[in-house]
Design an enzyme around this catalytic site. Sequence first.
Site, PDB file in Angstrom:
ATOM      1  N   LYS A 274       0.825  -1.217   0.000  1.00  0.00           N
ATOM      2  CA  LYS A 274       0.000   0.000   0.000  1.00  0.00           C
ATOM      3  C   LYS A 274       0.860   1.269   0.000  1.00  0.00           C
ATOM      4  CE  LYS A 274      -3.974  -2.257   2.218  1.00  0.00           C
ATOM      5  NZ  LYS A 274      -4.988  -2.143   3.309  1.00  0.00           N
TER       6      LYS A 274
ATOM      7  N   TYR B  67     -12.372  -1.668  -3.849  1.00  0.00           N
ATOM      8  CA  TYR B  67     -12.906  -1.769  -2.485  1.00  0.00           C
ATOM      9  C   TYR B  67     -14.437  -1.660  -2.452  1.00  0.00           C
ATOM     10  CZ  TYR B  67      -8.331  -1.783  -0.202  1.00  0.00           C
ATOM     11  OH  TYR B  67      -7.083  -2.131   0.243  1.00  0.00           O
TER      12      TYR B  67
ATOM     13  N   ARG C 207      -2.342 -14.467   4.751  1.00  0.00           N
ATOM     14  CA  ARG C 207      -2.982 -13.703   5.830  1.00  0.00           C
ATOM     15  C   ARG C 207      -2.194 -13.865   7.134  1.00  0.00           C
ATOM     16  NH1 ARG C 207      -7.362 -10.157   4.512  1.00  0.00           N
ATOM     17  NH2 ARG C 207      -7.645 -10.177   6.763  1.00  0.00           N
TER      18      ARG C 207
ATOM     19  N   ASN D 216      -1.982   0.232   6.622  1.00  0.00           N
ATOM     20  CA  ASN D 216      -1.481  -1.019   7.221  1.00  0.00           C
ATOM     21  C   ASN D 216      -0.596  -1.830   6.259  1.00  0.00           C
ATOM     22  OD1 ASN D 216      -3.484  -1.941   5.568  1.00  0.00           O
ATOM     23  ND2 ASN D 216      -4.710  -2.915   7.166  1.00  0.00           N
TER      24      ASN D 216
ATOM     25  N   HIS E 294      -2.173  -5.411   1.492  1.00  0.00           N
ATOM     26  CA  HIS E 294      -3.460  -6.091   1.322  1.00  0.00           C
ATOM     27  C   HIS E 294      -3.198  -7.577   1.126  1.00  0.00           C
ATOM     28  CE1 HIS E 294      -7.482  -7.040  -0.219  1.00  0.00           C
ATOM     29  NE2 HIS E 294      -6.859  -7.778  -1.128  1.00  0.00           N
TER      30      HIS E 294
ATOM     31  N   GLU F  81      -9.758 -10.392  -7.469  1.00  0.00           N
ATOM     32  CA  GLU F  81      -8.819  -9.273  -7.285  1.00  0.00           C
ATOM     33  C   GLU F  81      -7.656  -9.357  -8.279  1.00  0.00           C
ATOM     34  OE1 GLU F  81      -9.961  -8.831  -2.555  1.00  0.00           O
ATOM     35  OE2 GLU F  81      -7.954  -9.517  -3.098  1.00  0.00           O
TER      36      GLU F  81
HETATM   37  P1  ADP Z   1      -8.045  -6.608   5.746  1.00  0.00           P
HETATM   38  O1  ADP Z   1      -7.215  -5.715   4.830  1.00  0.00           O
HETATM   39  O2  ADP Z   1      -7.228  -7.080   6.920  1.00  0.00           O
HETATM   40  O3  ADP Z   1      -8.718  -7.738   5.014  1.00  0.00           O
HETATM   41  P2  ADP Z   1     -10.634  -5.271   5.831  1.00  0.00           P
HETATM   42  O4  ADP Z   1     -10.955  -6.058   4.589  1.00  0.00           O
HETATM   43  O5  ADP Z   1     -11.583  -5.350   6.970  1.00  0.00           O
HETATM   44  O6  ADP Z   1      -9.172  -5.674   6.377  1.00  0.00           O
HETATM   45  O7  ADP Z   1     -10.470  -3.738   5.461  1.00  0.00           O
HETATM   46  C1  ADP Z   1      -9.877  -3.343   4.238  1.00  0.00           C
HETATM   47  C2  ADP Z   1      -8.931  -2.202   4.516  1.00  0.00           C
HETATM   48  O8  ADP Z   1      -9.664  -1.079   4.989  1.00  0.00           O
HETATM   49  C3  ADP Z   1      -7.903  -2.459   5.629  1.00  0.00           C
HETATM   50  O9  ADP Z   1      -6.776  -3.194   5.212  1.00  0.00           O
HETATM   51  C4  ADP Z   1      -7.541  -1.047   6.047  1.00  0.00           C
HETATM   52  O10 ADP Z   1      -6.630  -0.441   5.113  1.00  0.00           O
HETATM   53  C5  ADP Z   1      -8.894  -0.345   5.940  1.00  0.00           C
HETATM   54  N1  ADP Z   1      -9.617  -0.364   7.213  1.00  0.00           N
HETATM   55  C6  ADP Z   1     -10.177  -1.432   7.831  1.00  0.00           C
HETATM   56  N2  ADP Z   1     -10.777  -1.087   8.983  1.00  0.00           N
HETATM   57  C7  ADP Z   1     -10.599   0.252   9.098  1.00  0.00           C
HETATM   58  C8  ADP Z   1     -10.984   1.228  10.070  1.00  0.00           C
HETATM   59  N3  ADP Z   1     -11.688   0.896  11.158  1.00  0.00           N
HETATM   60  N4  ADP Z   1     -10.614   2.511   9.863  1.00  0.00           N
HETATM   61  C9  ADP Z   1      -9.914   2.880   8.768  1.00  0.00           C
HETATM   62  N5  ADP Z   1      -9.534   2.020   7.804  1.00  0.00           N
HETATM   63  C10 ADP Z   1      -9.856   0.717   7.966  1.00  0.00           C
HETATM   64 MG    MG Z   2     -10.125  -7.641   3.500  1.00  0.00          MG
END
Ligand code: ADP
Ligand code: MG
Length: 139
Positions: free
Chosen positions: A11, A51, A87, A114, A117, A128
């Site tokens: 990212k 997304y 993961r 974070n 992805h 994806e």
């Molecule tokens: P993951 O990437 O671990 O699968 P999610 O699919 O739940 O997590 O969320 C997609 C992305 O959205 C996350 O990787 C993160 O960048 C962002 N995200 C998730 N939860 C939050 C939150 N509470 N506040 C801000 N951004 C978030």
């Molecule tokens: Mg996800």
Amino acid sequence: MTTNRTFTMIKPDAVANGYTGKIIDDIITAGFKIKAMKYIHLTKAQAEGFYAVHAERSFFGELVSFMCSGPIVAAILEKDNAVEDFRKLIGATNPANAEEGTIRKKYAKSIEANAVHGSDSDENAAIEGNYYFSDIERF
Ligand code: ADP
Ligand code: MG
């Protein structure tokens, strides 16, 4: 259905902070083979499309802005049990909760920014990967 492929993005935060090489090295060291890779700067429409499943979530607008804030690296990865193993390698969504040694623990600063992805299912890994790569861009 199980496959041996997953999809990842490094990212904008991790690219901007200079972690691209370290993260690719961690991925290869963990046993994943790179089957496609590109360095791109997403448009707003491209990030919204990727997304779309999160469109109703409160953080959607910020997430899209963040994902367009700088270039990313997108890749298709191959390994036995790729989705689950990747993961585990990246750790929890919130780096504060990620296990020691995981990519998010090492390179991420916040739940939004974070670092990486990782697809959450074989079905989404295929969707994806197809979103980013045409047939001639992967092997
Ligand atoms: P993951 O990437 O671990 O699968 P999610 O699919 O739940 O997590 O969320 C997609 C992305 O959205 C996350 O990787 C993160 O960048 C962002 N995200 C998730 N939860 C939050 C939150 N509470 N506040 C801000 N951004 C978030
Ligand atoms: Mg996800």
